[in-house]
Design a protein around this motif. Structure first.
Motif, mmCIF file in Angstrom:
data_model
loop_
_atom_site.group_PDB
_atom_site.id
_atom_site.type_symbol
_atom_site.label_atom_id
_atom_site.label_comp_id
_atom_site.label_asym_id
_atom_site.label_seq_id
_atom_site.Cartn_x
_atom_site.Cartn_y
_atom_site.Cartn_z
ATOM 1 N N THR A 154 0.918 -1.052 0.190
ATOM 2 C CA THR A 154 -0.027 -0.016 -0.083
ATOM 3 C C THR A 154 0.951 1.157 -0.055
ATOM 4 O O THR A 154 2.004 1.213 0.309
ATOM 5 N N GLY A 155 0.488 2.432 -0.379
ATOM 6 C CA GLY A 155 0.951 3.704 -0.387
ATOM 7 C C GLY A 155 0.750 4.478 -1.527
ATOM 8 O O GLY A 155 0.152 4.062 -2.780
ATOM 9 N N THR A 156 1.182 5.634 -1.671
ATOM 10 C CA THR A 156 0.899 6.562 -2.691
ATOM 11 C C THR A 156 1.618 6.133 -3.920
ATOM 12 O O THR A 156 1.731 6.467 -5.112
ATOM 13 N N ALA A 157 2.866 5.427 -3.894
ATOM 14 C CA ALA A 157 3.401 4.900 -4.867
ATOM 15 C C ALA A 157 3.112 3.844 -5.738
ATOM 16 O O ALA A 157 3.732 3.345 -6.663
ATOM 17 N N TYR B 150 5.762 3.767 -0.273
ATOM 18 C CA TYR B 150 4.945 2.441 -0.051
ATOM 19 C C TYR B 150 5.476 1.797 1.273
ATOM 20 O O TYR B 150 6.401 2.132 1.821
ATOM 21 N N GLN B 151 4.470 0.907 1.663
ATOM 22 C CA GLN B 151 5.016 0.113 3.115
ATOM 23 C C GLN B 151 4.145 -1.014 2.936
ATOM 24 O O GLN B 151 3.420 -1.318 1.963
ATOM 25 N N PHE B 152 4.160 -1.974 3.680
ATOM 26 C CA PHE B 152 3.452 -3.409 3.809
ATOM 27 C C PHE B 152 2.710 -3.418 4.854
ATOM 28 O O PHE B 152 2.973 -3.063 6.206
ATOM 29 N N LEU C 256 2.561 -3.051 10.285
ATOM 30 C CA LEU C 256 3.161 -2.500 9.441
ATOM 31 C C LEU C 256 4.449 -2.777 9.333
ATOM 32 O O LEU C 256 5.200 -3.073 10.132
ATOM 33 N N TYR C 257 5.225 -2.860 8.220
ATOM 34 C CA TYR C 257 6.543 -3.071 7.640
ATOM 35 C C TYR C 257 6.871 -2.135 6.637
ATOM 36 O O TYR C 257 6.247 -1.546 5.885
ATOM 37 N N PHE C 258 8.217 -1.809 6.498
ATOM 38 C CA PHE C 258 8.987 -0.950 5.617
ATOM 39 C C PHE C 258 10.330 -1.518 5.361
ATOM 40 O O PHE C 258 10.931 -2.329 6.026
ATOM 41 N N LEU C 259 11.173 -1.106 4.246
ATOM 42 C CA LEU C 259 12.296 -1.458 3.849
ATOM 43 C C LEU C 259 13.058 -0.266 4.309
ATOM 44 O O LEU C 259 12.898 0.952 3.801
ATOM 45 N N SER D 223 8.114 4.074 5.802
ATOM 46 C CA SER D 223 7.906 3.874 4.446
ATOM 47 C C SER D 223 8.954 3.936 3.779
ATOM 48 O O SER D 223 10.106 4.524 4.031
ATOM 49 N N THR D 224 8.975 3.686 2.219
ATOM 50 C CA THR D 224 10.200 3.460 1.396
ATOM 51 C C THR D 224 9.480 4.495 0.259
ATOM 52 O O THR D 224 8.664 4.424 -0.349
ATOM 53 N N THR D 225 10.652 5.527 0.145
ATOM 54 C CA THR D 225 10.279 6.431 -1.033
ATOM 55 C C THR D 225 10.811 5.743 -2.426
ATOM 56 O O THR D 225 11.711 5.534 -2.698
#
Length: 376
Positions: A165-168, A201-203, A213-216, A228-230
């Motif tokens: 999910t996320g704007t990207a 984006y994120q997971f 929630l998770y992110f890189l 989140s990851t850009t």
């Protein structure tokens, strides 16, 4: 009078009989002593957890019961400063709880350490003791030992589902219920084919609110949290693989997807990315190759990625015609670049016609798959 005497006699017999059948009832003795001596692992032992390696055996000296009866044991684990009033985990002793040892797999210890607040790739302290019990009488051990535990990278309890999910993303961030599902390829391992555009984006392990929630991070390591990851680059198609067992990720750019025919030993056309892990060529000209023995219709797919070429084809090395075959005939699996092996066969009606070819690298079916049908 005789009748009255008979009734009196019978009543006496019944009363005497009932009295003689009455058993002596004694209260259940649940008195049990606490375990006093823990023998292994030794106090302040160190352990570097490696899941899949031999289990760790916890041992102790037996407790005693006042009546000599059966005692049930549990190993209780707690945080470094805990007093076992609310242990983070309990595990039953071997033999259904009756033995004076417990064999604990290292992946279980990894989960226990996580519950005790020890982060992945970190070292922390676990306390353990033994609880002895008879019926409802539980006695916490009079002594406890500690273990210095070093956890591996990764998540002790990986998610069972995962969403992007996320704007990207293709779904945007306004509605979590529309988050894009990953395909779970094995325990803790997920994969997705999708496009990303400028944004972030994120997971999440849920398609909706309330998920974990998770992110890189900057190194591509999976982290838990609301970060989140850009994405700064223009819209591009990617394959993203996440392995929560070791907290790693791998993202490659998908440059193109081609249909490759064996007899020509080349790609005869390209498919365009439509979104949701789907590629399509609505009108691909197909002409079977003429050999002396007949016309050849074999094909598979070539995925062009930033890491090189990948071939996808059939699980069958030598295939049959598609008519009447199960859906699994069209499943896409990684195969070699061997010219003739692991190919599909076009339906004969497609020869010298146009084919509508669709490839689905998504969760619409249990396996990645494709269709090829004749069109005007």
């Amino acid at each position: 009078m005789k009748r009255v005497l008979s009734l009196i006699w019978l009543s006496c017999v019944i009363i005497i009989g009932a009295s003689s059948c009455k058993k002596e009832v004694r209260p259940l003795n649940t008195n049990v002593n606490a375990v006093t001596t823990l023998s292994a692992p030794a106090n302040a032992a160190t352990l570097t957890i490696k899941t899949g390696t031999p289990a760790v055996t916890f041992k102790w000296d037996p407790a005693t019961a006042e009546d000599g009866g059966l005692i049930i044991y549990q190993v209780a684990f707690d945080k470094a400063g805990g007093d076992f009033s609310a242990p983070v985990y309990k595990i039953l002793a071997d033999g259904g709880g009756v033995q004076t040892q417990a064999t604990v797999p290292q992946d279980s210890l990894n989960k226990i350490a996580s519950l005790a607040g020890i982060a992945s790739s970190s070292t922390g302290t676990l306390k353990w003791t033994v609880v002895s019990s008879k019926s409802t009488n539980l006695q916490t051990g009079k002594s406890s030992n500690t273990i210095q535990v070093t956890r591996p990278a990764g998540f002790a309890v990986p998610p069972t589902t995962l969403y992007l999910t996320g704007t990207a993303t293709e779904a945007g961030a306004s509605d979590l219920s529309k988050a894009i599902p990953f395909k779970r390829t094995s325990s803790g391992v997920f994969e997705i084919y999708t496009s990303l555009q400028p944004g972030s984006y994120q997971f999440s392990d849920k398609a909706g609110s309330g998920g974990t929630l998770y992110f890189l991070d900057a190194n591509g390591v999976i982290q838990q949290g609301s970060g989140s990851t850009t994405v700064a680059a223009a819209k591009t198609t990617y394959r993203m693989r996440l392995d929560f067992n070791v907290a790693t990720s791998n993202t490659v750019e998908i440059q193109s997807l081609g249909l490759w025919m064996s007899a020509y030993n080349m790609e005869i056309g390209q498919l365009a990315y439509l979104g949701n892990g789907t590629w399509e060529n609505p009108k691909l000209p197909v002409t079977f190759y003429q050999f002396s023995w007949g016309r050849d219709e074999r094909y598979k797919f070539v995925l062009h990625t930033s890491s090189g070429l990948e071939y996808y084809g059939s699980t069958n090395v030598n295939n049959v015609a598609p008519a009447g075959q199960a859906a699994s005939y069209f499943y896409l699996l990684p195969v070699t670049n061997a010219q003739w092996d692991n190919t599909y066969k076009f339906d004969p009606s497609i020869d010298t016609k146009n084919a509508k070819v669709d490839v689905y690298f998504n969760t619409s079916q249990s396996s990645y798959t494709h269709t090829a049908t004749v069109v005007n």
